[in-house]
Design an enzyme around this catalytic site. Structure first.
Site, PDB file in Angstrom:
ATOM      1  N   GLY A  13     156.144  61.823  37.489  1.00  0.00           N
ATOM      2  CA  GLY A  13     155.267  60.835  37.492  1.00  0.00           C
ATOM      3  C   GLY A  13     156.519  60.324  38.203  1.00  0.00           C
ATOM      4  O   GLY A  13     157.347  60.825  38.563  1.00  0.00           O
ATOM      5  N   ALA A  15     158.355  58.349  36.484  1.00  0.00           N
ATOM      6  CA  ALA A  15     159.868  58.554  35.332  1.00  0.00           C
ATOM      7  C   ALA A  15     160.764  60.027  35.856  1.00  0.00           C
ATOM      8  O   ALA A  15     161.795  59.277  36.352  1.00  0.00           O
ATOM      9  CB  ALA A  15     159.891  58.273  34.375  1.00  0.00           C
ATOM     10  N   GLU A 116     149.174  38.372  39.630  1.00  0.00           N
ATOM     11  CA  GLU A 116     148.564  39.461  38.487  1.00  0.00           C
ATOM     12  C   GLU A 116     148.455  38.430  37.116  1.00  0.00           C
ATOM     13  O   GLU A 116     149.800  37.760  37.135  1.00  0.00           O
ATOM     14  CB  GLU A 116     148.500  40.591  38.192  1.00  0.00           C
ATOM     15  CG  GLU A 116     148.972  41.624  39.270  1.00  0.00           C
ATOM     16  CD  GLU A 116     148.676  43.198  39.052  1.00  0.00           C
ATOM     17  OE1 GLU A 116     148.444  43.885  40.086  1.00  0.00           O
ATOM     18  OE2 GLU A 116     149.639  43.323  38.329  1.00  0.00           O
ATOM     19  N   HIS A 244     142.947  47.291  29.202  1.00  0.00           N
ATOM     20  CA  HIS A 244     142.920  46.326  30.626  1.00  0.00           C
ATOM     21  C   HIS A 244     141.628  46.212  30.145  1.00  0.00           C
ATOM     22  O   HIS A 244     140.273  46.831  30.362  1.00  0.00           O
ATOM     23  CB  HIS A 244     142.667  47.706  31.477  1.00  0.00           C
ATOM     24  CG  HIS A 244     143.736  46.496  32.981  1.00  0.00           C
ATOM     25  ND1 HIS A 244     142.392  46.088  33.527  1.00  0.00           N
ATOM     26  CD2 HIS A 244     144.303  47.023  34.284  1.00  0.00           C
ATOM     27  CE1 HIS A 244     142.682  45.952  34.555  1.00  0.00           C
ATOM     28  NE2 HIS A 244     143.859  46.025  35.073  1.00  0.00           N
ATOM     29  N   ARG A 291     145.943  40.045  29.571  1.00  0.00           N
ATOM     30  CA  ARG A 291     145.578  41.300  29.647  1.00  0.00           C
ATOM     31  C   ARG A 291     145.279  41.124  28.415  1.00  0.00           C
ATOM     32  O   ARG A 291     143.845  41.892  28.194  1.00  0.00           O
ATOM     33  CB  ARG A 291     146.367  41.997  29.544  1.00  0.00           C
ATOM     34  CG  ARG A 291     145.588  42.847  31.294  1.00  0.00           C
ATOM     35  CD  ARG A 291     146.039  43.983  31.179  1.00  0.00           C
ATOM     36  NE  ARG A 291     146.951  44.328  32.445  1.00  0.00           N
ATOM     37  CZ  ARG A 291     147.046  44.930  32.947  1.00  0.00           C
ATOM     38  NH1 ARG A 291     147.774  46.178  32.681  1.00  0.00           N
ATOM     39  NH2 ARG A 291     147.681  45.005  34.128  1.00  0.00           N
ATOM     40  N   HIS A 352     144.566  51.674  27.958  1.00  0.00           N
ATOM     41  CA  HIS A 352     145.346  51.763  29.748  1.00  0.00           C
ATOM     42  C   HIS A 352     146.968  52.007  29.579  1.00  0.00           C
ATOM     43  O   HIS A 352     147.368  52.933  30.212  1.00  0.00           O
ATOM     44  CB  HIS A 352     145.152  50.108  30.237  1.00  0.00           C
ATOM     45  CG  HIS A 352     145.591  50.400  31.491  1.00  0.00           C
ATOM     46  ND1 HIS A 352     145.188  50.733  32.540  1.00  0.00           N
ATOM     47  CD2 HIS A 352     146.867  49.330  32.197  1.00  0.00           C
ATOM     48  CE1 HIS A 352     145.950  50.511  34.033  1.00  0.00           C
ATOM     49  NE2 HIS A 352     147.120  49.760  33.544  1.00  0.00           N
ATOM     50  N   GLU A 376     156.864  55.839  30.517  1.00  0.00           N
ATOM     51  CA  GLU A 376     155.722  54.814  29.256  1.00  0.00           C
ATOM     52  C   GLU A 376     156.074  55.458  27.990  1.00  0.00           C
ATOM     53  O   GLU A 376     155.620  55.541  26.711  1.00  0.00           O
ATOM     54  CB  GLU A 376     153.966  55.692  30.242  1.00  0.00           C
ATOM     55  CG  GLU A 376     153.612  54.331  29.668  1.00  0.00           C
ATOM     56  CD  GLU A 376     151.824  54.728  30.483  1.00  0.00           C
ATOM     57  OE1 GLU A 376     151.648  54.822  31.047  1.00  0.00           O
ATOM     58  OE2 GLU A 376     150.686  54.495  29.513  1.00  0.00           O
ATOM     59  N   ARG A 387     152.271  44.558  27.105  1.00  0.00           N
ATOM     60  CA  ARG A 387     153.396  44.451  28.627  1.00  0.00           C
ATOM     61  C   ARG A 387     152.820  43.933  29.860  1.00  0.00           C
ATOM     62  O   ARG A 387     151.112  43.435  29.914  1.00  0.00           O
ATOM     63  CB  ARG A 387     152.734  46.048  29.534  1.00  0.00           C
ATOM     64  CG  ARG A 387     153.351  46.172  30.660  1.00  0.00           C
ATOM     65  CD  ARG A 387     153.413  47.858  31.111  1.00  0.00           C
ATOM     66  NE  ARG A 387     151.760  48.105  31.376  1.00  0.00           N
ATOM     67  CZ  ARG A 387     151.668  48.099  32.782  1.00  0.00           C
ATOM     68  NH1 ARG A 387     152.204  47.977  33.228  1.00  0.00           N
ATOM     69  NH2 ARG A 387     150.516  47.956  32.498  1.00  0.00           N
TER      70      ARG A 387
HETATM   71  P1  FAD Z   1     153.067  59.725  34.287  1.00  0.00           P
HETATM   72  O1  FAD Z   1     153.391  59.363  35.818  1.00  0.00           O
HETATM   73  O2  FAD Z   1     151.254  59.550  33.925  1.00  0.00           O
HETATM   74  O3  FAD Z   1     153.494  61.537  34.498  1.00  0.00           O
HETATM   75  C1  FAD Z   1     153.318  62.070  33.254  1.00  0.00           C
HETATM   76  C2  FAD Z   1     153.649  63.616  33.442  1.00  0.00           C
HETATM   77  O4  FAD Z   1     153.988  64.553  32.368  1.00  0.00           O
HETATM   78  C3  FAD Z   1     152.592  63.887  34.341  1.00  0.00           C
HETATM   79  O5  FAD Z   1     153.452  64.349  34.761  1.00  0.00           O
HETATM   80  C4  FAD Z   1     152.769  65.337  33.244  1.00  0.00           C
HETATM   81  O6  FAD Z   1     152.538  66.539  33.572  1.00  0.00           O
HETATM   82  C5  FAD Z   1     153.573  65.859  32.691  1.00  0.00           C
HETATM   83  N1  FAD Z   1     153.188  66.119  31.788  1.00  0.00           N
HETATM   84  C6  FAD Z   1     152.629  65.523  29.949  1.00  0.00           C
HETATM   85  N2  FAD Z   1     152.731  65.853  29.236  1.00  0.00           N
HETATM   86  C7  FAD Z   1     153.618  67.539  29.137  1.00  0.00           C
HETATM   87  C8  FAD Z   1     153.902  68.551  28.911  1.00  0.00           C
HETATM   88  N3  FAD Z   1     153.728  68.532  27.533  1.00  0.00           N
HETATM   89  N4  FAD Z   1     154.344  69.626  29.322  1.00  0.00           N
HETATM   90  C9  FAD Z   1     155.069  69.306  30.966  1.00  0.00           C
HETATM   91  N5  FAD Z   1     154.858  68.456  31.293  1.00  0.00           N
HETATM   92  C10 FAD Z   1     154.011  67.347  30.796  1.00  0.00           C
HETATM   93  N6  FAD Z   1     152.367  50.121  36.410  1.00  0.00           N
HETATM   94  C11 FAD Z   1     152.319  49.117  36.719  1.00  0.00           C
HETATM   95  O7  FAD Z   1     153.066  49.051  36.842  1.00  0.00           O
HETATM   96  N7  FAD Z   1     151.861  48.803  37.798  1.00  0.00           N
HETATM   97  C12 FAD Z   1     150.463  49.169  38.022  1.00  0.00           C
HETATM   98  O8  FAD Z   1     149.463  48.607  39.317  1.00  0.00           O
HETATM   99  C13 FAD Z   1     149.881  50.333  37.356  1.00  0.00           C
HETATM  100  N8  FAD Z   1     148.033  50.323  37.372  1.00  0.00           N
HETATM  101  C14 FAD Z   1     147.978  51.369  36.479  1.00  0.00           C
HETATM  102  C15 FAD Z   1     146.360  52.090  37.036  1.00  0.00           C
HETATM  103  C16 FAD Z   1     146.442  52.841  36.144  1.00  0.00           C
HETATM  104  C17 FAD Z   1     144.583  53.171  36.587  1.00  0.00           C
HETATM  105  C18 FAD Z   1     147.144  53.561  35.052  1.00  0.00           C
HETATM  106  C19 FAD Z   1     146.338  54.630  33.996  1.00  0.00           C
HETATM  107  C20 FAD Z   1     148.203  53.134  34.769  1.00  0.00           C
HETATM  108  C21 FAD Z   1     148.697  51.981  35.800  1.00  0.00           C
HETATM  109  N9  FAD Z   1     150.557  51.456  35.452  1.00  0.00           N
HETATM  110  C22 FAD Z   1     150.703  50.878  36.065  1.00  0.00           C
HETATM  111  C23 FAD Z   1     150.883  51.925  34.694  1.00  0.00           C
HETATM  112  C24 FAD Z   1     151.980  53.025  35.426  1.00  0.00           C
HETATM  113  O9  FAD Z   1     151.000  53.729  35.934  1.00  0.00           O
HETATM  114  C25 FAD Z   1     152.172  53.891  34.256  1.00  0.00           C
HETATM  115  O10 FAD Z   1     152.722  53.501  33.376  1.00  0.00           O
HETATM  116  C26 FAD Z   1     153.616  55.129  34.795  1.00  0.00           C
HETATM  117  O11 FAD Z   1     152.804  55.613  36.353  1.00  0.00           O
HETATM  118  C27 FAD Z   1     154.050  56.454  34.462  1.00  0.00           C
HETATM  119  O12 FAD Z   1     154.737  56.660  34.304  1.00  0.00           O
HETATM  120  P2  FAD Z   1     155.507  58.029  33.785  1.00  0.00           P
HETATM  121  O13 FAD Z   1     156.333  58.666  35.183  1.00  0.00           O
HETATM  122  O14 FAD Z   1     155.666  57.694  32.840  1.00  0.00           O
HETATM  123  O15 FAD Z   1     154.671  58.930  33.405  1.00  0.00           O
HETATM  124  C1  SIN Z   2     146.131  46.812  37.701  1.00  0.00           C
HETATM  125  O1  SIN Z   2     146.195  46.807  38.846  1.00  0.00           O
HETATM  126  O2  SIN Z   2     145.505  46.044  37.035  1.00  0.00           O
HETATM  127  C2  SIN Z   2     147.039  47.589  37.015  1.00  0.00           C
HETATM  128  C3  SIN Z   2     148.471  47.161  36.726  1.00  0.00           C
HETATM  129  C4  SIN Z   2     149.203  47.827  35.526  1.00  0.00           C
HETATM  130  O3  SIN Z   2     149.519  48.135  34.854  1.00  0.00           O
HETATM  131  O4  SIN Z   2     150.675  46.949  35.607  1.00  0.00           O
END
Ligand code: FAD
Ligand code: SIN
Length: 526
Positions: A13, A15, A116, A244, A291, A352, A376, A387
């Protein structure tokens, strides 16, 4: 197979990919970027609202964003983490732009900022209502073009490798636990390989799939958190699960489609099924309260009226403007027969976001040496009890940057080991009935939804604990006797995460932030 990389990054993702892009190629450093599914299946790709960063300096400043974050977090946030993210945000927005992310601009060429819940100013950079998809695709392009990054899809990290695997007894009190990499299942061949990293980075995302109703993609099973817990690292603040308030109510959908909070920032109002507004009964900030308050208000309204959803009403706004701001939501709803410019949108809360996770310091380093956690799955202290909307994508990039700088300085201290044993699955076999695994997963989802949801009590937590314990014992027995598979690992991880949420919820003897217990009513503000 024993693979060796300077950086082993687990998770693709925002991160994981932004960290990989920051370190790849520096002094020739090579990166393995692993994900358990395809590169694009991540929470990041679903983000709608956008990325919070102080942008319009005529009206906004860092102090306001810091204040909003502290208020949303119910003053449980770590002020250093808050300042680090808020002040570091503009520089990381520039990094995102350099990687090709296209944030919307107005006719003057300035960023078109949204607002927001909980934000006192307009400071959300966005790409229409599908910001996450734009970010994910831009980073995928950048990662794929980088010759120092090996992208490895369908690779499921099963366990972190520590001294435990070298025959030493490791407990929570063992000083200097170190991570040498991970055992990784190739989900296409069924083989488990050893991946060594001089430094390992967990960027495995959230835990939404622990709950039945969630906005998260179903990869969000908390694998990184469970792995660190089993490796005896510190996990923190797990009781703070953010629900959410406005996921589309469309029974059968899993995950639930999100109706972005930006829509309430734009003027949408909540109504009960009689069509009455109700937020004035709960908070003077109405639909734009933080929220946790809005989700509890909806939960309460649904329980009072015996309904399973409420409505979000945007019909009073200009239809063309609505379609322009929310094209993705407009289209999605239209496909299931709801024209949001004319019809109320049925919505209900859904799990969420996880505010807690793997405890990290200001460099993103966990309590286990050579192991960083970002995004996350980590707990930086930014979110405290709750958050603030759109603070997570920015947190992920700010901490990825800090971790990259720190890891580059320390990398040369670490070398590969030649005493790591191969994964041992002697005496195991394929489970006879896969249905037992899927059924157990459903049971965990139900236990969490019924007893560890928005409103909790000691009785509910005890009941959940006893039921989960049965599943834990059954699953551990099954795991020991089974050939490793993604399904059984995820079940094990979901149980582990459920246990951590319950344990930390039981330990918190107050209602605070997202943790609300009827046994400890909130204290009136002094
Ligand atoms: P993720 O993007 O979830 O990536 C996780 C990765 O880990 C994936 O590639 C997965 O395959 C990998 N993985 C997991 N377990 C394993 C394993 N055992 N082995 C190998 N790979 C693994 N935040 C905001 O700031 N603004 C927003 O507008 C917002 N809107 C959102 C809307 C929705 C619908 C959702 C669900 C969340 C939203 N969030 C928002 C929150 C935000 O999107 C997430 O917190 C953020 O994208 C997390 O990023 P990440 O890189 O930590 O993890
Ligand atoms: C949303 O667009 O409402 C999600 C934003 C967030 O989770 O930060």
């Amino acid at each position: 197979m024993n693979q060796q990389y300077d950086y082993l990054v687990i998770g693709s993702g925002i991160a994981g990919m932004s960290f990989a892009l920051k370190v790849a190629g520096h002094n020739g450093a090579r990166v393995a970027l692993l994900c358990k599914s395809t590169l694009d299946e991540a929470n990041t790709a679903l983000a709608q609202g956008g990325v919070a960063s102080v942008t319009n300096l005529l009206v906004d400043d860092f102090d306001k964003h810091i204040h909003d974050t502290m208020v949303a977090g119910d003053y449980l946030s770590d002020p250093e983490a808050v300042e680090k993210v808020v002040k570091g945000a503009p520089e990381q927005i520039r990094a995102l732009l350099e990687w090709g992310v296209d944030f919307d601009r107005n006719s003057d060429g300035e960023f078109d900022l949204h607002r927001e819940g909980g934000h006192s100013e307009f400071r959300i950079l966005h790409h229409a209502d599908n910001t996450g998809y734009e970010i994910q695709q831009s980073l995928i392009r950048a990662v794929r073009e980088n010759p120092y990054i090996d992208v490895l899809e369908h690779k499921f990290a099963v366990e972190l490798i520590t001294q435990h695997h070298l025959g030493k007894v490791v407990t929570h009190r063992t000083p200097d636990i170190a991570c040498y990499g991970a055992y990784v299942l190739d989900t296409e061949t069924g083989e488990v390989d050893t991946y060594q990293g001089r430094v390992t980075v967990l960027a495995t995302g959230g835990v939404g799939a622990v709950y039945l109703t969630t906005t998260n993609p179903l990869i969000a099973t908390g694998d990184g958190i469970a792995m660190v817990h089993r490796a005896k690292g510190v996990i923190k603040d797990m009781e703070f699960i953010q629900f959410h308030p406005t996921a589309l109510y469309h029974p059968g959908d899993r995950p639930s489609f999100l109706i972005t909070e930006a829509m309430r920032g734009y003027g949408a109002v909540l109504r009960n099924l009689k069509g009455e507004e109700f937020m004035h009964k709960y908070d003077p900030r109405l639909s734009l309260a933080p929220r946790d308050i809005v989700a509890r208000a909806i939960d309460s309204e649904m329980k009072l009226n015996g309904d399973d959803h409420v409505y979000l009403d945007v019909t009073h706004k200009d239809p063309e403007e609505t379609k322009r701001h929310f094209p993705n939501i407009y289209q999605h709803c239209l496909e299931i027969g709801i024209d949001i410019t004319k019809d109320y949108i049925p919505v209900a809360p859904a799990a969420h976001y996880l505010c807690g996770g793997i405890k990290v310091d200001g460099n993103g380093e966990s309590t286990i040496h050579r192991l960083y956690a970002l995004g996350e799955c980590s707990c930086t202290g930014l979110h405290g009890g709750n958050r603030l909307a759109s603070n997570s994508l920015i947190e992920a990039v700010v901490y990825a940057d800090a971790a990259a700088k720190h890891a580059e300085e320390t990398l040369s201290r670490y070398s590969f080991r030649n005493d790591i044993p191969d994964w041992n699955d002697d005496g195991t076999r394929h489970p006879e009935e896969m249905v037992l695994i899927t059924q157990s997963l459903k049971e965990v989802n139900q236990i969490m939804g019924y007893y560890v949801g928005i409103v909790r009590s000691n009785l509910r937590l005890d009941r959940a604990w006893n039921r989960l314990d049965i599943l834990y014992r059954e699953t551990e027995r099954l795991f020991k006797n089974s050939k490793v598979s993604r399904d059984i690992c995820e079940l094990r991880n979901v149980i582990d995460v459920g246990y951590l949420i319950m344990r930390q919820a039981k330990e918190r003897k107050e209602s605070r932030g997202l943790h609300y217990s009827v046994d400890y009513p909130p204290q009136p503000a002094k």
